[in-house]
Design a protein around this motif. Structure first.
Motif, PDB file in Angstrom:
ATOM      1  N   ARG A 173       5.380  10.058   4.678  1.00 40.62           N
ATOM      2  CA  ARG A 173       6.027   9.813   5.975  1.00 40.62           C
ATOM      3  C   ARG A 173       5.358  10.689   7.021  1.00 40.62           C
ATOM      4  NH1 ARG A 173      10.477   7.242   6.770  1.00 40.62           N
ATOM      5  NH2 ARG A 173      11.454   8.816   8.086  1.00 40.62           N
ATOM      6  N   VAL A 232      -1.725   4.586  14.860  1.00 39.25           N
ATOM      7  CA  VAL A 232      -0.751   4.002  13.926  1.00 39.25           C
ATOM      8  C   VAL A 232      -1.478   3.086  12.938  1.00 39.25           C
ATOM      9  CG1 VAL A 232       1.171   2.357  13.725  1.00 39.25           C
ATOM     10  CG2 VAL A 232       1.264   4.212  15.422  1.00 39.25           C
ATOM     11  N   GLN A 233      -2.368   2.260  13.424  1.00 40.31           N
ATOM     12  CA  GLN A 233      -3.115   1.359  12.544  1.00 40.31           C
ATOM     13  C   GLN A 233      -3.960   2.136  11.543  1.00 40.31           C
ATOM     14  OE1 GLN A 233      -5.050  -0.942  15.613  1.00 40.31           O
ATOM     15  NE2 GLN A 233      -3.460  -2.517  15.584  1.00 40.31           N
ATOM     16  N   ARG A 274      -1.649   3.667   8.901  1.00 40.22           N
ATOM     17  CA  ARG A 274      -1.177   2.616   7.990  1.00 40.22           C
ATOM     18  C   ARG A 274      -2.299   2.133   7.074  1.00 40.22           C
ATOM     19  NH1 ARG A 274       2.910  -0.723  12.048  1.00 40.22           N
ATOM     20  NH2 ARG A 274       4.692   0.670  11.732  1.00 40.22           N
ATOM     21  N   LYS A 275      -3.511   2.145   7.558  1.00 45.67           N
ATOM     22  CA  LYS A 275      -4.671   1.763   6.742  1.00 45.67           C
ATOM     23  C   LYS A 275      -4.781   2.669   5.509  1.00 45.67           C
ATOM     24  CE  LYS A 275      -9.657   1.012   7.349  1.00 45.67           C
ATOM     25  NZ  LYS A 275     -10.754   1.040   8.336  1.00 45.67           N
ATOM     26  N   ASP A 291       3.524   5.845   5.962  1.00 46.50           N
ATOM     27  CA  ASP A 291       4.718   5.280   6.580  1.00 46.50           C
ATOM     28  C   ASP A 291       4.894   6.034   7.898  1.00 46.50           C
ATOM     29  OD1 ASP A 291       7.259   4.478   7.372  1.00 46.50           O
ATOM     30  OD2 ASP A 291       8.288   5.476   5.715  1.00 46.50           O
ATOM     31  N   VAL A 292       4.623   5.381   9.009  1.00 48.90           N
ATOM     32  CA  VAL A 292       4.733   6.038  10.312  1.00 48.90           C
ATOM     33  C   VAL A 292       6.207   6.039  10.715  1.00 48.90           C
ATOM     34  CG1 VAL A 292       3.961   6.099  12.706  1.00 48.90           C
ATOM     35  CG2 VAL A 292       2.380   5.343  10.909  1.00 48.90           C
TER      36      VAL A 292
END
Length: 176
Positions: free
Chosen positions: A114, A132-133, A136-137, A141-142
């Motif tokens: 997280r 964010v991308q 997530r890559k 978990d943002v």
């Protein structure tokens, strides 16, 4: 009560005519304002498990380090292309005036961790959306994206919300 907005310096016509630049260096230089800003950024996250705080270069490093300390979390720098010494992952992102790239170390976050994203200001959202991308890559978990300042007329916070990222800012200023 100490009003944080008074600790922000506004510089007209920087970096170009018509822009009101919101300078947080005055907030950072005021011990009371800096402490209050960090406390207010962290407060909604109290009791939430956060593994890492990702700070966007450069003012996000200053704020992110303080936030990570308060949350007992690790810190991850999100940097411009070519600034990190180890194996990286990279993503291109949109700016008002073109495209740039940012990167993180490939081992900076583990799948399922997280992460809270931190920067001084959210404007058009290009940098924050790219971060964010990128997180997530790597499987993060943002949990939230937090900022001192939002410029809502430019729509960046809305773009993050459309990515199902919880967004929190301490203050908002109209215009650019």
């Amino acid at each position: 009560m100490y009003e944080l907005a008074r600790s922000i310096r506004t510089i007209a016509d920087y970096p170009k005519p018509g822009i009101l630049f919101r300078d947080i260096t005055t907030l950072l230089g005021d011990a009371r304002a800096f402490r209050r800003a960090v406390d207010e950024l962290v407060q909604p996250l109290a009791g939430t498990k956060i593994d890492k705080v990702a700070g966007i270069e450069a003012r996000g490093f200053i704020l992110g380090g303080a936030v990570a300390h308060q949350l007992s979390a690790g810190f991850v720098p999100v940097r411009k292309k070519g600034k990190l010494p180890h194996t990286t992952v990279r993503i291109a992102y949109s700016l008002e005036y073109g495209v740039d790239e940012m990167e993180m170390h490939q081992d900076a976050v583990q799948p399922g961790e997280r992460v809270v994203l931190v920067d001084d200001l959210i404007a058009t959202g290009g940098t924050a959306v790219g971060a964010v991308q990128l997180l997530r890559k790597l499987g993060a978990d943002v949990a939230a994206a937090i900022f001192v300042i939002d410029l809502p007329d430019l729509g960046g916070a809305k773009k993050l919300a459309e990515l199902d990222v919880q967004v929190r800012s301490l203050m908002a200023f109209d215009g650019h």
